[in-house]
Write an enzyme that holds these catalytic residues in place. Structure first.
Site, PDB file in Angstrom:
ATOM      1  CB  ILE A   1       3.605   6.284   2.261  1.00  0.00           C
ATOM      2  CG1 ILE A   1       3.809   7.148   1.021  1.00  0.00           C
ATOM      3  CG2 ILE A   1       3.028   7.093   3.405  1.00  0.00           C
ATOM      4  CD1 ILE A   1       2.507   7.715   0.458  1.00  0.00           C
TER       5      ILE A   1
ATOM      6  CE  LYS B   1      -1.700   0.597  -4.254  1.00  0.00           C
ATOM      7  NZ  LYS B   1      -1.334   1.625  -5.226  1.00  0.00           N
TER       8      LYS B   1
ATOM      9  CB  VAL C   1      -0.932   0.046   1.238  1.00  0.00           C
ATOM     10  CG1 VAL C   1      -1.868   1.242   1.147  1.00  0.00           C
ATOM     11  CG2 VAL C   1      -1.717  -1.240   1.382  1.00  0.00           C
TER      12      VAL C   1
END
Ligand code: HSE
Length: 432
Positions: free
Chosen positions: A137, A206, A133
């Site tokens: 990040i 996601k 995902v």
């Protein structure tokens, strides 16, 4: 420091896999210090062994992925081949043979995460998937670990870089969808077949993963309501601008107000320019998390690409190796709440609707009556006469929050009015 190295089987050596291998080699010293033992490749499984792979010893390359994951000396399997099969069988086999697994495979996790988690649990192994995902990040680990003591109520994010690039171009240049897609393809953001991105499948996978972790329940791809951006027009974007908004493809995961169910959806939506997600430009990703104790958190960065994805894989690899070394295991699946996933009709949202109407007495009253009959309250109405036409006008209605089922029934009823010549656009409004 232990001198015997930990062994890693790498499944896939494309854009991400080759970057993982490169960093493992060039940063071997640092990784060894951080883990407490050297870490090295046991083998690299590929489909086409004849391709030259810089920095990878030819003797490590194999086409027999099944044999590689079954090797007794493999401590961690890194799966970056994607897709459902053979990835699922290889991961399951890796657990059976005593390895932990690091994967970037969002499609598999969203389709059948339960099987993977159960296999990891059964064999007391780690299953880590930060790269699945929004690439680099840090999002999965913060949700899974840092926020494990808090109650997350909402996750709202831009989790697909390709579509964000397209919408950003439409917004900044006035381009239409097809033109912006062409530019995204030319710059290498969009794949030759952009379906997974532009139809929202990638973002929906996601969303399923994020909702499952955030709400401690199981959410599958089929549970996620999905609309892509192929219908978004330059007129929608211009209309959003007039409202002080921009259009983003959002993944939205919410806990119901009574806490008894959750929803997960992906669709284009207008968000106010003042919302932090509105300033996420080009192919960047950002995810806004709202939780009871922490309040609002935002995670931002590059959500795709070889290096950013490899960064997430390497972080998981270090964690899995540390656990192996210490005879420990990281967090497993947490799905104890078993909250049901409600259908889209129960989601409470706002609509922005543009109607092509006849410009004569009583039309506005007729339209307003349809909204009232469906229990949908109108927030604002704007009417503009069509240039050059004497009997036609654009009517733009923005509603207050209402159940999505009531809003779509309203639109259906509007389509049935003689005075409504067409519903030019419908878009949800979020982030207020
Ligand atoms: N194709 C995705 C994107 C990256 O454009 O964000 C991989 O999930």
């Amino acid at each position: 420091m232990r001198t015997r190295p930990l062994k890693v089987a790498l499944l896939g050596c494309g854009v991400v896999g080759s970057e993982v291998a490169r960093i493992m080699t060039t940063h071997a010293e640092d990784l060894a210090q951080r883990i407490g033992a050297p870490v090295e490749l046991a083998g690299v499984a590929v489909r086409r062994p004849d391709r030259v792979r810089a920095g990878i010893a030819p003797e490590l390359v194999t086409t027999d992925a099944a044999a590689l994951v079954a090797r007794e000396d493999v401590d961690v399997v890194v799966e970056v081949i994607g897709g459902i099969e053979p990835a699922r069988s290889l991961i399951t086999s890796a657990f059976q043979h005593g390895a932990s697994v690091v994967t970037a495979n969002k499609a598999l996790l969203a389709e059948d995460g339960a099987t993977l988690h159960e296999a990891a649990e059964k064999h007391a192994a780690d299953l880590f998937y930060e790269a699945a995902v929004a690439a680099a990040i840090p999002l999965v680990r913060p949700l899974r670990e840092s926020l494990a003591g808090d109650t997350v109520n909402r996750v709202l994010g831009i989790v697909n870089g390709t579509t964000n690039f397209i919408l950003d171009r439409m917004d900044s240049t006035g381009a239409g969808y097809a033109e912006a897609l062409d530019e995204a393809t030319a710059l290498g953001y969009a794949e030759a077949d952009p379906t997974a991105d532009v139809e929202g499948f990638d973002a929906a996978a996601k969303a399923a993963i994020l909702a499952g972790i955030a709400f401690h329940t199981r959410v599958r791809l089929d549970d996620v309501h999905r609309e892509g951006l192929t219908e978004v027009s330059a007129a929608d974007i211009a209309s959003a601008r007039r409202m002080g908004c921009t259009v983003k493809l959002l993944a939205i995961c919410e806990r119901a107000a009574d806490g008894r169910s959750v929803t997960a959806r992906v669709h284009p939506a207008m968000i106010p320019l003042s919302h932090p997600l509105a300033s996420v430009r080009e192919a960047y990703n950002a995810v806004f998390v709202e939780s009871e104790a922490a309040g609002q958190l935002m995670f931002y960065g590059p959500g795709a690409g070889g290096s950013p994805t490899a960064s997430a894989v390497l972080g998981d690899l270090v964690a899995a190796c540390r656990n192996k070394l210490n005879g420990a295991k990281g967090p497993g699946e947490s799905a104890y709440t078993q909250l049901p996933v409600s259908p889209m009709g129960e989601v409470v949202t706002r609509y922005h609707i543009s109607l092509d109407v006849a410009d004569k007495p009583g039309v506005l009253a007729q339209v307003a009556t349809v909204f009232a009959e469906h229990g949908v309250s109108i927030d604002t109405v704007r009417q503009k006469g069509k240039e050059g036409a004497h009997d036609g006008a654009w009517l733009v209605v923005v509603t207050h929050r209402a159940a999505d089922a009531a809003l779509s029934a309203t639109v259906e009823a509007l389509r049935g009015l003689d005075t409504v010549r067409g519903v030019a656009s419908i878009m949800r409004v979020e982030g207020e």
